[in-house]
Design a protein around this motif. Structure first.
Motif, PDB file in Angstrom:
ATOM      1  N   GLN A 167       0.961  -1.098  -0.188  1.00  0.00           N
ATOM      2  CA  GLN A 167      -0.084  -0.072   0.122  1.00  0.00           C
ATOM      3  C   GLN A 167       0.881   1.143  -0.029  1.00  0.00           C
ATOM      4  OE1 GLN A 167      -2.372   0.656   3.285  1.00  0.00           O
ATOM      5  NE2 GLN A 167      -3.640   2.252   2.382  1.00  0.00           N
ATOM      6  N   PRO A 168       0.771   2.192  -0.926  1.00  0.00           N
ATOM      7  CA  PRO A 168       1.358   3.330  -0.829  1.00  0.00           C
ATOM      8  C   PRO A 168       1.286   4.187   0.319  1.00  0.00           C
ATOM      9  CG  PRO A 168      -0.386   3.402  -2.513  1.00  0.00           C
ATOM     10  CD  PRO A 168      -0.206   1.947  -1.974  1.00  0.00           C
ATOM     11  N   VAL A 169       2.178   5.004   0.692  1.00  0.00           N
ATOM     12  CA  VAL A 169       1.994   5.770   2.038  1.00  0.00           C
ATOM     13  C   VAL A 169       1.360   7.070   1.814  1.00  0.00           C
ATOM     14  CG1 VAL A 169       4.348   4.751   3.178  1.00  0.00           C
ATOM     15  CG2 VAL A 169       4.441   7.018   1.727  1.00  0.00           C
ATOM     16  N   HIS A 170       1.212   7.455   0.394  1.00  0.00           N
ATOM     17  CA  HIS A 170       0.704   8.781   0.083  1.00  0.00           C
ATOM     18  C   HIS A 170      -0.120   8.585  -1.599  1.00  0.00           C
ATOM     19  CE1 HIS A 170       4.082  11.001  -2.101  1.00  0.00           C
ATOM     20  NE2 HIS A 170       4.130   9.317  -2.382  1.00  0.00           N
ATOM     21  N   THR A 171      -0.989   9.405  -1.835  1.00  0.00           N
ATOM     22  CA  THR A 171      -1.309   9.872  -3.209  1.00  0.00           C
ATOM     23  C   THR A 171      -0.967  11.265  -3.655  1.00  0.00           C
ATOM     24  OG1 THR A 171      -3.245   8.178  -2.964  1.00  0.00           O
ATOM     25  CG2 THR A 171      -3.208   9.593  -4.874  1.00  0.00           C
ATOM     26  N   VAL A 172      -0.335  11.472  -4.484  1.00  0.00           N
ATOM     27  CA  VAL A 172      -0.030  12.598  -5.162  1.00  0.00           C
ATOM     28  C   VAL A 172      -0.982  12.979  -6.362  1.00  0.00           C
ATOM     29  CG1 VAL A 172       1.569  14.200  -6.681  1.00  0.00           C
ATOM     30  CG2 VAL A 172       2.128  13.044  -4.316  1.00  0.00           C
ATOM     31  N   TYR A 173      -1.762  14.132  -6.242  1.00  0.00           N
ATOM     32  CA  TYR A 173      -2.449  14.325  -7.750  1.00  0.00           C
ATOM     33  C   TYR A 173      -1.939  15.706  -8.529  1.00  0.00           C
ATOM     34  CZ  TYR A 173      -6.094  17.649  -5.904  1.00  0.00           C
ATOM     35  OH  TYR A 173      -6.654  18.779  -5.531  1.00  0.00           O
ATOM     36  N   VAL A 174      -1.995  15.325  -9.676  1.00  0.00           N
ATOM     37  CA  VAL A 174      -1.709  16.479 -10.510  1.00  0.00           C
ATOM     38  C   VAL A 174      -2.572  16.739 -11.748  1.00  0.00           C
ATOM     39  CG1 VAL A 174       0.838  16.365 -10.101  1.00  0.00           C
ATOM     40  CG2 VAL A 174      -0.170  15.154 -12.013  1.00  0.00           C
ATOM     41  N   PRO A 175      -3.141  17.840 -12.009  1.00  0.00           N
ATOM     42  CA  PRO A 175      -4.170  17.930 -13.134  1.00  0.00           C
ATOM     43  C   PRO A 175      -3.769  17.515 -14.359  1.00  0.00           C
ATOM     44  CG  PRO A 175      -3.906  20.054 -11.813  1.00  0.00           C
ATOM     45  CD  PRO A 175      -2.663  19.268 -11.391  1.00  0.00           C
ATOM     46  N   GLY A 176      -4.644  17.046 -15.296  1.00  0.00           N
ATOM     47  CA  GLY A 176      -4.296  16.285 -16.281  1.00  0.00           C
ATOM     48  C   GLY A 176      -3.484  17.347 -17.322  1.00  0.00           C
ATOM     49  N   LEU A 184      -0.233  15.852  11.534  1.00  0.00           N
ATOM     50  CA  LEU A 184      -1.407  15.255  10.745  1.00  0.00           C
ATOM     51  C   LEU A 184      -1.063  13.932  10.215  1.00  0.00           C
ATOM     52  CD1 LEU A 184      -3.117  18.606   9.047  1.00  0.00           C
ATOM     53  CD2 LEU A 184      -4.060  17.290  11.046  1.00  0.00           C
ATOM     54  N   VAL A 185      -0.019  13.785   9.821  1.00  0.00           N
ATOM     55  CA  VAL A 185       0.499  12.645   9.145  1.00  0.00           C
ATOM     56  C   VAL A 185       0.887  11.733  10.423  1.00  0.00           C
ATOM     57  CG1 VAL A 185       2.070  11.113   7.775  1.00  0.00           C
ATOM     58  CG2 VAL A 185       1.340  13.434   6.852  1.00  0.00           C
ATOM     59  N   ARG A 186       1.252  11.970  11.317  1.00  0.00           N
ATOM     60  CA  ARG A 186       1.308  11.103  12.609  1.00  0.00           C
ATOM     61  C   ARG A 186       0.173  10.705  13.213  1.00  0.00           C
ATOM     62  NH1 ARG A 186       6.327  10.101  15.140  1.00  0.00           N
ATOM     63  NH2 ARG A 186       4.886   8.537  16.238  1.00  0.00           N
ATOM     64  N   ARG A 187      -0.826  11.613  13.424  1.00  0.00           N
ATOM     65  CA  ARG A 187      -2.133  11.504  13.880  1.00  0.00           C
ATOM     66  C   ARG A 187      -2.983  10.163  12.985  1.00  0.00           C
ATOM     67  NH1 ARG A 187      -7.549  13.274  13.688  1.00  0.00           N
ATOM     68  NH2 ARG A 187      -8.419  13.771  15.687  1.00  0.00           N
ATOM     69  N   SER A 188      -2.694  10.425  11.841  1.00  0.00           N
ATOM     70  CA  SER A 188      -3.652   9.594  10.814  1.00  0.00           C
ATOM     71  C   SER A 188      -2.895   8.282  11.149  1.00  0.00           C
ATOM     72  CB  SER A 188      -3.426   9.915   9.413  1.00  0.00           C
ATOM     73  OG  SER A 188      -3.872  11.145   9.260  1.00  0.00           O
ATOM     74  N   PRO A 206       8.930  15.974   2.060  1.00  0.00           N
ATOM     75  CA  PRO A 206       9.863  15.728   3.113  1.00  0.00           C
ATOM     76  C   PRO A 206       8.965  15.189   4.597  1.00  0.00           C
ATOM     77  CG  PRO A 206      10.517  17.547   1.817  1.00  0.00           C
ATOM     78  CD  PRO A 206       9.327  17.241   1.478  1.00  0.00           C
ATOM     79  N   THR A 207       7.826  16.067   4.719  1.00  0.00           N
ATOM     80  CA  THR A 207       7.344  15.777   5.998  1.00  0.00           C
ATOM     81  C   THR A 207       6.460  14.511   5.837  1.00  0.00           C
ATOM     82  OG1 THR A 207       5.702  17.723   5.248  1.00  0.00           O
ATOM     83  CG2 THR A 207       7.414  18.058   7.308  1.00  0.00           C
ATOM     84  N   ARG A 208       6.010  14.263   4.910  1.00  0.00           N
ATOM     85  CA  ARG A 208       5.313  12.962   4.590  1.00  0.00           C
ATOM     86  C   ARG A 208       6.111  11.625   5.058  1.00  0.00           C
ATOM     87  NH1 ARG A 208       0.317  10.552   4.759  1.00  0.00           N
ATOM     88  NH2 ARG A 208      -0.066  12.677   3.235  1.00  0.00           N
ATOM     89  N   TYR A 209       7.430  11.665   4.298  1.00  0.00           N
ATOM     90  CA  TYR A 209       8.420  10.655   4.641  1.00  0.00           C
ATOM     91  C   TYR A 209       9.115  10.802   5.989  1.00  0.00           C
ATOM     92  CZ  TYR A 209       7.648   9.361  -0.167  1.00  0.00           C
ATOM     93  OH  TYR A 209       7.075   8.955  -1.475  1.00  0.00           O
TER      94      TYR A 209
END
Length: 427
Positions: free
Chosen positions: A42-51, A324-328, A345-348
Motif C-alpha cells: 500500500q502506498p503511503v500517499h497519493t499525489v495528484y496533478v491536473p491532467g 497530521l500524518v502522525r495522527r493518521s 519531506p514531512t510525509r516521509y
C-alpha cells in the motif's frame, strides 16, 4: 490422559453435521466479504496533478522540488529534526532515508486528475489530455520512471458530468491497451459517490470494457472517494460505506477520504476544514469499520496549507503536516494525499519516524511470540498479525531494511507475510 484414551460425548454426529450444513452459506459469505489483507504494497500517499499539468517528468520534478525545499529550509538532520521534534536518536537515520527516498522514489502513488483539479474544459481538450496521459503513463512504465501506482481520477457519476467522465476513462484505458497493456500499478479513482447505484454503474462500465478487449473479469479495480455525506449516511438513515463496498462486487481497492468536499457538505466553515475535525473523524471511523477485514484499504485526505514562502512559514506548514500524518498513522490510516512537492519531506519524515521509533519493541514482541518466550506482554495471534503488519509496512516504504528486520526478529520476509496473513509476498 493417555494419547489414545477415549472421552465421553453426548451429542450425535448428526448434530455437528446439521450445524455445519446450516452455516455453510454463512461460511461462504464470510470468506467472500472478508478475505483479509490483499498481500500487496500500500502506498503511503497519493499525489495528484491536473491532467493538463502532468508531464513525463512530473515524478522527478516533484522529487527535485522536495529536495530543494529541504536544502533551503532544513539543510541538515539537526535542523530538520528541530523543526519537527524528531528525537535526536532518529534525526540522522530519518533525514538520510528521507533524502534517499526523494532521490530514488519520490512519489509512490500518482493520480492524474480530470475532476476538481482539472475542471470543465471543451471536449476536444479533455479528449486530447486523456489520450496524452495514457501515452505518457505507458511510456513511464516501459522505461521504469513511473510511480509504483499510477492512474486517473475521472469525473463522477452525477448527471452533469457523467458522460464526460466515462469518455475520459474510456480514452485513457484504450490508450494504455494500445500502448502495450494495462500496467500492474494501474489505479482509478471514482469521486463524489453518493449512492451505491453509482458504484454499480462503474462496475458495469469496467465489465463492458473488459469484455470488449478480452480481459479477464475483474481485472480493473477502482478506488471510491468518500467525500459526500450521502456516502457515509444514506437518506434512509442507514450507513452507506459498506453498501458501496458490496456494490463494487470485489473491484474496490480502497476508500479515500476527501477532506474539503466532505467538510463542506457538512457545513464546516473553510477555516476549520481539516483532517482532525470531528466531522472528519466520524466519517473515517465509519469507513474504518466498514472496510475492516474486506481487503479494502483506507486513505486519509490532505491539508491545503502549503509549505511555501519564507522559512518560518514553511516550518509552520511542515509542523502542521507532520503532525497530521502522525495522527493518521496512529489511527491506522497508513496513506494520505499530498498537495505540494514540499509536503513530501514531512510525509516521509512522519512515516519513517513512526516505523523506526517502534521498530525494536515490535520486533522483540514478535520474536518472543514466535519463540513462545513470554515476557512482560502476552500477545495473541491478532496482535502478532498487527506487529508483523507494522514491520512489513515499514519495509515497503523504505523506513526499515530487511536485514535489520531479520536481525531483530530472526524472521524472513516470508515469515512476516505469513504472520500478517498476507496471501502473497509484496512485490
Amino acid at each position: 490422559m493417555g494419547q489414545h484414551e477415549t472421552v465421553a460425548t453426548s451429542l450425535a454426529d448428526t448434530v455437528r453435521e446439521e450445524i455445519g450444513a446450516a452455516l455453510a452459506d454463512v461460511d461462504a459469505d464470510l470468506a467472500r466479504r472478508y478475505p483479509g489483507d490483499p498481500g500487496t504494497r500500500q502506498p503511503v500517499h497519493t499525489v495528484y496533478v491536473p491532467g493538463d499539468v502532468f508531464t513525463a517528468d512530473t515524478v522527478r520534478e516533484w522529487g527535485d522540488a522536495a529536495l530543494a525545499a529541504l536544502d533551503e529550509h532544513a539543510p541538515d538532520a539537526e535542523a530538520f529534526a528541530g523543526v519537527l521534534g524528531i528525537p535526536d536518536s532518529l534525526a540522522e537515520p530519518v533525514y538520510e532515508r528521507v533524502r534517499a527516498k526523494l532521490e530514488r522514489e519520490p512519489v509512490e502513488d500518482l493520480r492524474i486528475d480530470f475532476e476538481d483539479g482539472y475542471g470543465l474544459r471543451p471536449d476536444a481538450e479533455e479528449d486530447a489530455a486523456a489520450a496524452r496521459a495514457a501515452a505518457l503513463v505507458a511510456a513511464a512504465y516501459r522505461d521504469g520512471t513511473a510511480a509504483p501506482c499510477t492512474g486517473i481520477r475521472m469525473k463522477c457519476m452525477e448527471a452533469a458530468v457523467r458522460d464526460r467522465g466515462i469518455r475520459t476513462l474510456d480514452i485513457f484505458l484504450t490508450g494504455l491497451l494500445a500502448a502495450g497493456g494495462l500496467p500492474d500499478g494501474l489505479v482509478l479513482t471514482l469521486p463524489k459517490v453518493t449512492y451505491p447505484e453509482q458504484v454499480t454503474a462503474m462496475v458495469r462500465l469496467l465489465t463492458a470494457f473488459e469484455k470488449t478487449h478480452g480481459l479477464s473479469s475483474g481485472r480493473i479495480g477502482f478506488e471510491i472517494q468518500i467525500e459526500t455525506t450521502q456516502s457515509v449516511l444514506g437518506a434512509d438513515g442507514r450507513a452507506t460505506v459498506a453498501r458501496l463496498i458490496e456494490a463494487a462486487e470485489g473491484r474496490v481497492t480502497s476508500l479515500h477520504y476527501g477532506t474539503f468536499d466532505y467538510s463542506a457538505s457538512c457545513g464546516v466553515s473553510a477555516a476549520h476544514q481539516a483532517l482532525d475535525h470531528p466531522a472528519a473523524d466520524h466519517a473515517k471511523a465509519v469507513m474504518q469499520v466498514a472496510a475492516a477485514g474486506t481487503g479494502v484499504r483506507l486513505s486519509d485526505g490532505s491539508t491545503n496549507v502549503l509549505p511555501v514562502g519564507a522559512t518560518t512559514q514553511v516550518h509552520d506548514a511542515w509542523r502542521l503536516h507532520h503532525g497530521l500524518v502522525r495522527r493518521s498513522l496512529a489511527r491506522a490510516y497508513y496513506q494520505g494525499w499530498d498537495m505540494h512537492p514540499a509536503h513530501l519531506p514531512t510525509r516521509y519524515a512522519a512515516v519513517y519516524t513512526f516505523y523506526r521509533e517502534g521498530l525494536e519493541q515490535a520486533a522483540a514482541r514478535l520474536a518472543a511470540y514466535v519463540a513462545k518466550a513470554g515476557g512482560d506482554v502476552m500477545d495473541e495471534p491478532a496482535t502478532a498479525k498487527a506487529l508483523s503488519g507494522y514491520l512489513l509496512r515499514g519495509l515497503d516504504c523504505g523506513a526499515v531494511d530487511i536485514a535489520e528486520a531479520a536481525r531483530l526478529t530472526g524472521l524472513t520476509r516470508a515469515d512476516l507475510d505469513g504472520l500478517a496473513g498476507r496471501a502473497v509476498p509484496n512485490a
